[in-house]
Every structure is written in C-alpha cells, then in structure tokens.
Scaffold this motif. Structure first.
Motif, PDB file in Angstrom:
ATOM      1  N   LEU A   1       3.466   5.768  -2.760  1.00 33.04           N
ATOM      2  CA  LEU A   1       4.704   6.429  -3.213  1.00 33.04           C
ATOM      3  C   LEU A   1       4.769   6.491  -4.737  1.00 33.04           C
ATOM      4  CD1 LEU A   1       7.286   4.924  -0.679  1.00 33.04           C
ATOM      5  CD2 LEU A   1       6.391   7.266  -0.743  1.00 33.04           C
ATOM      6  N   GLU A   2       4.299   5.452  -5.405  1.00 26.03           N
ATOM      7  CA  GLU A   2       4.246   5.471  -6.873  1.00 26.03           C
ATOM      8  C   GLU A   2       3.288   6.548  -7.358  1.00 26.03           C
ATOM      9  OE1 GLU A   2       3.298   1.549  -8.282  1.00 26.03           O
ATOM     10  OE2 GLU A   2       5.245   0.736  -7.662  1.00 26.03           O
ATOM     11  N   LYS A   3       2.136   6.680  -6.658  1.00 27.89           N
ATOM     12  CA  LYS A   3       1.187   7.741  -7.009  1.00 27.89           C
ATOM     13  C   LYS A   3       1.830   9.116  -6.843  1.00 27.89           C
ATOM     14  CE  LYS A   3      -3.033   5.223  -5.788  1.00 27.89           C
ATOM     15  NZ  LYS A   3      -4.160   5.167  -4.861  1.00 27.89           N
ATOM     16  N   ILE A   4       2.567   9.279  -5.753  1.00 25.33           N
ATOM     17  CA  ILE A   4       3.258  10.556  -5.508  1.00 25.33           C
ATOM     18  C   ILE A   4       4.257  10.819  -6.633  1.00 25.33           C
ATOM     19  CG2 ILE A   4       4.941  11.709  -4.007  1.00 25.33           C
ATOM     20  CD1 ILE A   4       3.495  10.360  -1.628  1.00 25.33           C
ATOM     21  N   GLU A   5       5.029   9.816  -6.988  1.00 27.99           N
ATOM     22  CA  GLU A   5       6.033   9.964  -8.046  1.00 27.99           C
ATOM     23  C   GLU A   5       5.379  10.289  -9.382  1.00 27.99           C
ATOM     24  OE1 GLU A   5       9.567  10.326  -9.906  1.00 27.99           O
ATOM     25  OE2 GLU A   5       9.285  10.088  -7.758  1.00 27.99           O
ATOM     26  N   ASN A   6       4.313   9.559  -9.708  1.00 32.13           N
ATOM     27  CA  ASN A   6       3.599   9.810 -10.964  1.00 32.13           C
ATOM     28  C   ASN A   6       2.987  11.208 -10.988  1.00 32.13           C
ATOM     29  OD1 ASN A   6       4.223   7.245 -11.900  1.00 32.13           O
ATOM     30  ND2 ASN A   6       2.292   6.356 -11.215  1.00 32.13           N
ATOM     31  N   PHE A   7       2.400  11.610  -9.863  1.00 27.18           N
ATOM     32  CA  PHE A   7       1.788  12.940  -9.772  1.00 27.18           C
ATOM     33  C   PHE A   7       2.856  14.022  -9.901  1.00 27.18           C
ATOM     34  CE2 PHE A   7       0.008  16.535  -7.314  1.00 27.18           C
ATOM     35  CZ  PHE A   7      -1.129  16.746  -8.080  1.00 27.18           C
ATOM     36  N   THR A   8       3.977  13.825  -9.223  1.00 29.66           N
ATOM     37  CA  THR A   8       5.080  14.784  -9.311  1.00 29.66           C
ATOM     38  C   THR A   8       5.597  14.865 -10.741  1.00 29.66           C
ATOM     39  OG1 THR A   8       5.692  14.306  -7.016  1.00 29.66           O
ATOM     40  CG2 THR A   8       7.371  15.342  -8.397  1.00 29.66           C
ATOM     41  N   GLN A   9       5.732  13.723 -11.397  1.00 33.47           N
ATOM     42  CA  GLN A   9       6.188  13.706 -12.792  1.00 33.47           C
ATOM     43  C   GLN A   9       5.191  14.431 -13.686  1.00 33.47           C
ATOM     44  OE1 GLN A   9       9.099  12.653 -13.953  1.00 33.47           O
ATOM     45  NE2 GLN A   9       8.547  13.247 -16.012  1.00 33.47           N
ATOM     46  N   MET A  10       3.897  14.188 -13.465  1.00 32.98           N
ATOM     47  CA  MET A  10       2.873  14.844 -14.268  1.00 32.98           C
ATOM     48  C   MET A  10       2.921  16.361 -14.072  1.00 32.98           C
ATOM     49  SD  MET A  10      -1.281  14.352 -14.231  1.00 32.98           S
ATOM     50  CE  MET A  10      -1.479  15.183 -12.657  1.00 32.98           C
ATOM     51  N   ILE A  11       3.059  16.812 -12.829  1.00 29.60           N
ATOM     52  CA  ILE A  11       3.141  18.245 -12.539  1.00 29.60           C
ATOM     53  C   ILE A  11       4.378  18.837 -13.196  1.00 29.60           C
ATOM     54  CG2 ILE A  11       3.493  19.937 -10.700  1.00 29.60           C
ATOM     55  CD1 ILE A  11       0.625  18.873 -10.898  1.00 29.60           C
TER      56      ILE A  11
ATOM     57  N   ASN B   1       0.827  -1.211   0.000  1.00 35.48           N
ATOM     58  CA  ASN B   1       0.000   0.000   0.000  1.00 35.48           C
ATOM     59  C   ASN B   1       0.861   1.260   0.000  1.00 35.48           C
ATOM     60  OD1 ASN B   1      -2.397  -1.418  -0.044  1.00 35.48           O
ATOM     61  ND2 ASN B   1      -2.631  -1.421   2.175  1.00 35.48           N
ATOM     62  N   ILE B   2       1.885   1.251   0.846  1.00 33.96           N
ATOM     63  CA  ILE B   2       2.794   2.404   0.924  1.00 33.96           C
ATOM     64  C   ILE B   2       3.521   2.578  -0.405  1.00 33.96           C
ATOM     65  CG2 ILE B   2       4.920   3.237   2.001  1.00 33.96           C
ATOM     66  CD1 ILE B   2       3.840   1.978   4.645  1.00 33.96           C
ATOM     67  N   THR B   3       3.979   1.471  -0.975  1.00 38.08           N
ATOM     68  CA  THR B   3       4.655   1.534  -2.279  1.00 38.08           C
ATOM     69  C   THR B   3       3.711   2.091  -3.336  1.00 38.08           C
ATOM     70  OG1 THR B   3       6.059  -0.344  -1.681  1.00 38.08           O
ATOM     71  CG2 THR B   3       5.867   0.174  -4.024  1.00 38.08           C
ATOM     72  N   GLY B   4       2.460   1.665  -3.295  1.00 37.67           N
ATOM     73  CA  GLY B   4       1.463   2.181  -4.232  1.00 37.67           C
ATOM     74  C   GLY B   4       1.276   3.679  -4.087  1.00 37.67           C
TER      75      GLY B   4
END
Length: 131
Positions: free
Chosen positions: A53-63, A48-51
C-alpha cells in the motif's frame, strides 16, 4: 489431511484432556504455537500489505507530481511557442512593410525619372518653342 493432523489442529475435548494429561498439555502448546504462528503470519502479511500500500501511495504521488510538472512544462513550452510565433510574425510583417516602403520609394523615383524623360523628349521633339 488425515485424522491425526485434524486432532492436532482441533481443540481437545474434555475427555481427551482428562484421559491423557500429558497429551492434553502437548495439544495446548501446539495450538498456542499455531495460533502464535498465525498471528505472526498475519502480522507479517499485514506488514507486506502495508508495504504494498505504501508503494501504491508513493507511485500515485510520483505520477501526480509528474502530471503536474508535465502540465507546467507544457504550459511554459506553449507560452514560449506562442511568443516565438508572435515574434516571427512581427518580424515577417516588418520585413514586408519595409519592402513596401522601398517599392513605393522606387516607384516615386521611377515616376520622377519618367517625368524628366518625358519633358526631355518633349523638348527634343520641339526645340524651337523658346526661340
């Protein structure tokens, strides 16, 4: 937690293992299941935490990509705006310069006409000079 629950969660002592062999075996199985459950829960939590963190990374990349594309878009828009303003300025200056040329041409025609009229008036006022 009552005393019975505490006993299930704690490791059995040597006396408990020796005194009741069946109970001791049950305690070890319960403990192993609880440890396995906590490991599974930990693995599940890690997933869940990895998921997240992946969302955070993807969101940061998108921004980051949006910022870059926004900068590029604004830069292109700024360049187009600048070019258009320069074109408008040039067109207006050319228009006014053409108006100046027309005014100078009109003024020259008016001066020429005025000179001809002045000469004609002079001739009309003094008709006998040649005769």
């Amino acid at each position: 937690m009552d005393c019975e629950d505490m006993r299930k969660r704690m490791k059995p002592t040597v006396e408990e293992r020796d005194g009741d062999a069946g109970y001791g075996m049950g305690m070890e199985i319960v403990q192993k299941q609880e440890n396995d459950a906590s490991i599974v829960a930990s693995e599940e939590m890690e997933l869940n935490i990895t998921g997240i963190l992946e969302k955070i990374e993807n969101f940061t990349q998108m921004i980051s990509e949006l910022l870059e594309s926004g900068k590029t878009m604004f830069k292109e828009l700024s360049n187009e705006f600048e070019e258009r303003l320069i074109t408008i300025h040039k067109e207006q200056i050319d228009k006014w310069q053409e108006e100046i040329k027309e005014l100078r041409s009109l003024d020259a025609s008016n001066e020429e006409a005025s000179a001809i009229l002045h000469n004609a008036r002079f001739l009309l006022q003094n008709p006998a000079i040649d005769a």
